[in-house]
Design a protein around this motif. Structure first.
Motif, PDB file in Angstrom:
ATOM      1  N   UNK A 147      10.621  -1.124  -4.664  1.00 45.61           N
ATOM      2  CA  UNK A 147      11.353   0.092  -4.293  1.00 45.61           C
ATOM      3  C   UNK A 147      10.516   1.029  -3.444  1.00 45.61           C
ATOM      4  N   UNK A 148       9.198   1.135  -3.734  1.00 44.39           N
ATOM      5  CA  UNK A 148       8.380   2.107  -3.011  1.00 44.39           C
ATOM      6  C   UNK A 148       8.165   1.681  -1.559  1.00 44.39           C
ATOM      7  N   UNK A 149       8.456   0.425  -1.242  1.00 44.71           N
ATOM      8  CA  UNK A 149       8.337  -0.053   0.137  1.00 44.71           C
ATOM      9  C   UNK A 149       9.691  -0.108   0.844  1.00 44.71           C
ATOM     10  N   UNK A 150      10.761   0.247   0.156  1.00 51.10           N
ATOM     11  CA  UNK A 150      12.112   0.193   0.714  1.00 51.10           C
ATOM     12  C   UNK A 150      12.396   1.480   1.493  1.00 51.10           C
ATOM     13  N   UNK A 151      12.673   1.378   2.800  1.00 56.23           N
ATOM     14  CA  UNK A 151      12.893   2.575   3.615  1.00 56.23           C
ATOM     15  C   UNK A 151      14.284   3.197   3.470  1.00 56.23           C
ATOM     16  N   UNK A 152      15.145   2.632   2.635  1.00 53.49           N
ATOM     17  CA  UNK A 152      16.524   3.128   2.527  1.00 53.49           C
ATOM     18  C   UNK A 152      16.550   4.579   2.050  1.00 53.49           C
ATOM     19  N   UNK A 153      17.484   5.375   2.546  1.00 50.32           N
ATOM     20  CA  UNK A 153      17.595   6.771   2.102  1.00 50.32           C
ATOM     21  C   UNK A 153      18.071   6.852   0.663  1.00 50.32           C
TER      22      UNK A 153
ATOM     23  N   UNK B  82      10.454   7.547  -2.445  1.00 53.45           N
ATOM     24  CA  UNK B  82       9.151   7.440  -1.803  1.00 53.45           C
ATOM     25  C   UNK B  82       9.192   6.511  -0.597  1.00 53.45           C
ATOM     26  N   UNK B  83       9.882   5.383  -0.727  1.00 53.61           N
ATOM     27  CA  UNK B  83       9.968   4.453   0.389  1.00 53.61           C
ATOM     28  C   UNK B  83      10.605   5.094   1.606  1.00 53.61           C
ATOM     29  N   UNK B  84      11.630   5.903   1.388  1.00 53.70           N
ATOM     30  CA  UNK B  84      12.306   6.593   2.476  1.00 53.70           C
ATOM     31  C   UNK B  84      11.367   7.593   3.129  1.00 53.70           C
ATOM     32  N   UNK B  85      10.656   8.379   2.311  1.00 57.56           N
ATOM     33  CA  UNK B  85       9.731   9.373   2.864  1.00 57.56           C
ATOM     34  C   UNK B  85       8.604   8.694   3.657  1.00 57.56           C
ATOM     35  N   UNK B  86       8.146   7.545   3.179  1.00 55.79           N
ATOM     36  CA  UNK B  86       7.038   6.860   3.818  1.00 55.79           C
ATOM     37  C   UNK B  86       7.438   6.132   5.098  1.00 55.79           C
ATOM     38  N   UNK B  87       8.698   5.637   5.166  1.00 56.41           N
ATOM     39  CA  UNK B  87       8.992   4.669   6.217  1.00 56.41           C
ATOM     40  C   UNK B  87      10.121   5.051   7.163  1.00 56.41           C
ATOM     41  N   UNK B  88      10.840   6.155   6.876  1.00 53.98           N
ATOM     42  CA  UNK B  88      11.909   6.514   7.816  1.00 53.98           C
ATOM     43  C   UNK B  88      12.246   8.008   7.834  1.00 53.98           C
ATOM     44  N   UNK B  89      11.908   8.762   6.801  1.00 55.76           N
ATOM     45  CA  UNK B  89      12.336  10.158   6.680  1.00 55.76           C
ATOM     46  C   UNK B  89      11.884  11.002   7.872  1.00 55.76           C
TER      47      UNK B  89
ATOM     48  N   UNK C  19       1.642  -0.335  -1.945  1.00 59.37           N
ATOM     49  CA  UNK C  19       1.480   0.322  -0.647  1.00 59.37           C
ATOM     50  C   UNK C  19       0.158  -0.088  -0.011  1.00 59.37           C
ATOM     51  N   UNK C  20      -0.920  -0.078  -0.800  1.00 60.21           N
ATOM     52  CA  UNK C  20      -2.228  -0.462  -0.272  1.00 60.21           C
ATOM     53  C   UNK C  20      -2.227  -1.918   0.203  1.00 60.21           C
ATOM     54  N   UNK C  21      -1.662  -2.792  -0.610  1.00 58.71           N
ATOM     55  CA  UNK C  21      -1.640  -4.210  -0.253  1.00 58.71           C
ATOM     56  C   UNK C  21      -0.801  -4.449   1.005  1.00 58.71           C
ATOM     57  N   UNK C  22       0.296  -3.700   1.163  1.00 53.88           N
ATOM     58  CA  UNK C  22       1.152  -3.821   2.348  1.00 53.88           C
ATOM     59  C   UNK C  22       0.371  -3.462   3.612  1.00 53.88           C
ATOM     60  N   UNK C  23      -0.328  -2.330   3.591  1.00 55.09           N
ATOM     61  CA  UNK C  23      -1.090  -1.890   4.757  1.00 55.09           C
ATOM     62  C   UNK C  23      -2.284  -2.812   4.995  1.00 55.09           C
ATOM     63  N   UNK C  24      -2.961  -3.219   3.910  1.00 57.90           N
ATOM     64  CA  UNK C  24      -4.126  -4.091   4.049  1.00 57.90           C
ATOM     65  C   UNK C  24      -3.748  -5.422   4.692  1.00 57.90           C
ATOM     66  N   UNK C  25      -2.611  -5.983   4.270  1.00 60.86           N
ATOM     67  CA  UNK C  25      -2.175  -7.256   4.842  1.00 60.86           C
ATOM     68  C   UNK C  25      -1.837  -7.098   6.319  1.00 60.86           C
ATOM     69  N   UNK C  26      -1.146  -5.980   6.662  1.00 61.84           N
ATOM     70  CA  UNK C  26      -0.765  -5.761   8.056  1.00 61.84           C
ATOM     71  C   UNK C  26      -1.983  -5.509   8.935  1.00 61.84           C
ATOM     72  N   UNK C  27      -3.018  -4.895   8.377  1.00 61.95           N
ATOM     73  CA  UNK C  27      -4.226  -4.594   9.152  1.00 61.95           C
ATOM     74  C   UNK C  27      -5.282  -5.678   9.012  1.00 61.95           C
ATOM     75  N   UNK C  28      -4.957  -6.731   8.221  1.00 62.18           N
ATOM     76  CA  UNK C  28      -5.893  -7.835   8.000  1.00 62.18           C
ATOM     77  C   UNK C  28      -7.215  -7.345   7.402  1.00 62.18           C
ATOM     78  N   UNK C  29      -7.102  -6.555   6.321  1.00 59.78           N
ATOM     79  CA  UNK C  29      -8.267  -5.991   5.661  1.00 59.78           C
ATOM     80  C   UNK C  29      -8.194  -6.284   4.168  1.00 59.78           C
ATOM     81  N   UNK C  30      -9.334  -6.484   3.504  1.00 58.79           N
ATOM     82  CA  UNK C  30      -9.308  -6.660   2.042  1.00 58.79           C
ATOM     83  C   UNK C  30      -9.122  -5.300   1.364  1.00 58.79           C
ATOM     84  N   UNK C  31      -8.297  -5.225   0.303  1.00 56.15           N
ATOM     85  CA  UNK C  31      -8.108  -3.948  -0.401  1.00 56.15           C
ATOM     86  C   UNK C  31      -9.316  -3.602  -1.261  1.00 56.15           C
ATOM     87  N   UNK C  32      -9.561  -2.306  -1.379  1.00 57.26           N
ATOM     88  CA  UNK C  32     -10.669  -1.827  -2.204  1.00 57.26           C
ATOM     89  C   UNK C  32     -10.179  -0.917  -3.311  1.00 57.26           C
TER      90      UNK C  32
END
Length: 478
Positions: free
Chosen positions: A256-262, A271-278, A357-370
């Motif tokens: 849900x936190x990665x879902x951009x739906x309003x 949270x997903x809406x605020x992060x990805x489309x709001x 959220x961290x894992x989503x960004x880390x995968x897209x940026x090709x970085x290991x999460x810390x």
């Protein structure tokens, strides 16, 4: 009526049990005060002296002194003399002259002597004394003038008046606190896993939280709590289930936190809406893009708070208000800030959302999460759920932790205590001296120790080394 002490009888000096004068010597030694009494010509005969008893008053013994007086109403005069090093004279005088006021300390109702900071239990008050003793202040007894006042008082002392009051046995209530003292804005929790961090967080709020009164109800609160989870990975499902948490439910929250739906008509925000489309931008994608272009970028900051709506609007507002992504020590770390936080039910679920959220960004940026760090400006437990919180806190066990500031090896060399400061096998500093206290001050000055358990262990070893040095014995750390 004879003087019978209820408290600290072994520390009092009884002169004539049938006397009617009590003597409070404050911080001065009783033996010294007795000699000054003799110099002033005060009768100290055990059979005829008007003095019943002498005792110190350093400060904390006020509640015991007052109970002794209530149980011995024949003490019609209280001579106050000696050196006053802590304000205990003023506290005793103000108790009878000004009275007490209701007060709350460490979450418990008590009373404070007016004009002072002295706290007494809620049972005590000057109204309990039907015939309060006459307070006679003669001074420190070090000067001739003070001795003259003392002699004049006893020379002019009238015969004892009749005792009209009866003995009053006022129980001493057990020491209770609603919370333990701390700086409520300075708690930092460092843990390996999310569940371990949550357990420690709940313990901190139960032990140190302040009771606050809000329109929505009372809460036990700490402010600006910082929690660092070094290894943000899912906890075993059976461990989560012990506290009523469900890994399946957390997984749904992560989706849900990665879902951009309003939000729907019955929801104020998502949270997903605020992060990805709001804000007209997929902020997570933007952050990942910046990190791909420059892994040392420090502009990867996301605000979920919309001042135009959230400051002025009347509907719900997000609790999660900011995210900051930063590559540190070759891993993508995440720092999240929450405006308000429900510690028992929401914190761990929110943390699992941050992991997604961290894992989503880390995968897209090709970085290991810390590591993930969470700041909670206001984090609370609802008193209606306090029994559950207490159960979590009661399960806390001692854990041996490695101090991130390093460790110490203690030896005795060439007539000196030597404390080697180590990080792994590398000596990074050393402290030398013949006094354990001196070394402890230097180590504390340098902030070379950060863990309380480590500090106590180190203190014991330094004390042992000092004893062995003084006795000429060999020292072996252990």
């Amino acid at each position: 009526m004879e003087f019978i002490p209820l408290h600290f009888g072994e520390k009092l000096h009884i002169v004539n049990p049938r006397g009617y004068v009590g003597v409070v010597t404050l911080w001065s030694r009783i033996s010294w005060v007795l000699r000054r009494f003799e110099e002033a010509g005060v009768n100290l005969d055990p059979k005829t002296s008007p003095v019943a008893v002498l005792g110190n008053l350093y400060g904390n013994g006020l509640k015991h002194l007052l109970r002794n007086l209530l149980y011995n109403p024949q003490l019609r005069y209280l001579v106050i003399c000696g050196r006053d090093l802590s304000g205990s004279r003023e506290e005793l005088v103000n108790f009878f002259k000004l009275g007490v006021e209701e007060y709350e300390a460490l979450g418990v109702r008590c009373r404070r002597v007016k004009g002072t900071n002295r706290l007494v239990d809620h049972l005590l008050g000057p109204e309990l004394f039907h015939d309060p003793p006459v307070l006679v202040e003669v001074g420190d007894l070090a000067s001739g003038e003070s001795l003259a006042r003392l002699a004049r008082f006893f020379n002019e002392l009238p015969p004892p008046p009749p005792v009209r009051a009866v003995r009053f046995l006022l129980p001493l209530p057990p020491v209770e606190v609603g919370r333990y003292p701390s700086n409520p804005r300075a708690h930092v929790v460092v843990a390996e896993t999310p569940l371990e961090a949550w357990e420690e967080l709940v313990f901190r709020i139960v032990r140190f939280g302040h009771l606050v009164h809000l329109k929505k109800g009372d809460r036990q609160e700490l402010q600006n709590v910082k929690v660092v989870v070094e290894r943000p990975v899912p906890d075993p499902p059976e461990e989560l289930a012990r506290y009523g948490f469900s890994l399946e439910k957390f997984s749904q929250y992560q989706r849900d936190i990665l879902d951009p739906s309003p939000p729907g008509p019955d929801t104020s925000y998502r949270y997903g809406h605020r992060l990805r489309s709001y804000f007209g931008l997929d902020t997570l994608a933007a952050v990942a893009r910046r990190l791909q272009e420059d892994s040392q970028d420090r502009h990867c900051y996301i605000s979920l708070w919309d001042p135009a709506r959230d400051l002025e609007g009347q509907s719900g507002r997000p609790c999660l208000v900011s995210l900051f992504f930063r590559v540190f020590e070759e891993k993508l770390t995440l720092t999240a800030t929450f405006r308000t936080h429900n510690a028992l039910d929401a914190w761990l679920e929110n943390f699992y959302g941050l992991m997604a959220v961290q894992q989503h960004v880390a995968a897209a940026a090709n970085l290991p999460p810390g590591a993930i760090t969470v700041f909670s400006h206001s984090i609370t437990v609802d008193p209606e759920e306090y029994q559950r919180a207490r159960m979590v806190a009661a399960a806390r066990q001692y854990r041996l932790r490695f101090d991130p500031h390093g460790n110490f090896r203690i030896t005795v060399e060439d007539g000196q205590i030597v404390a080697y400061h180590l990080f792994g096998d590398m000596v990074i500093n050393e402290y030398r001296g013949k006094s354990a206290a001196a070394l402890a001050r230097e180590i504390a000055r340098d902030l070379a120790v950060s863990d309380a358990g480590h500090a106590m262990y180190l203190g014991r070893q330094l004390a042992r080394a000092e004893a062995c040095l003084a006795g000429g014995e060999p020292f072996e750390e252990g």
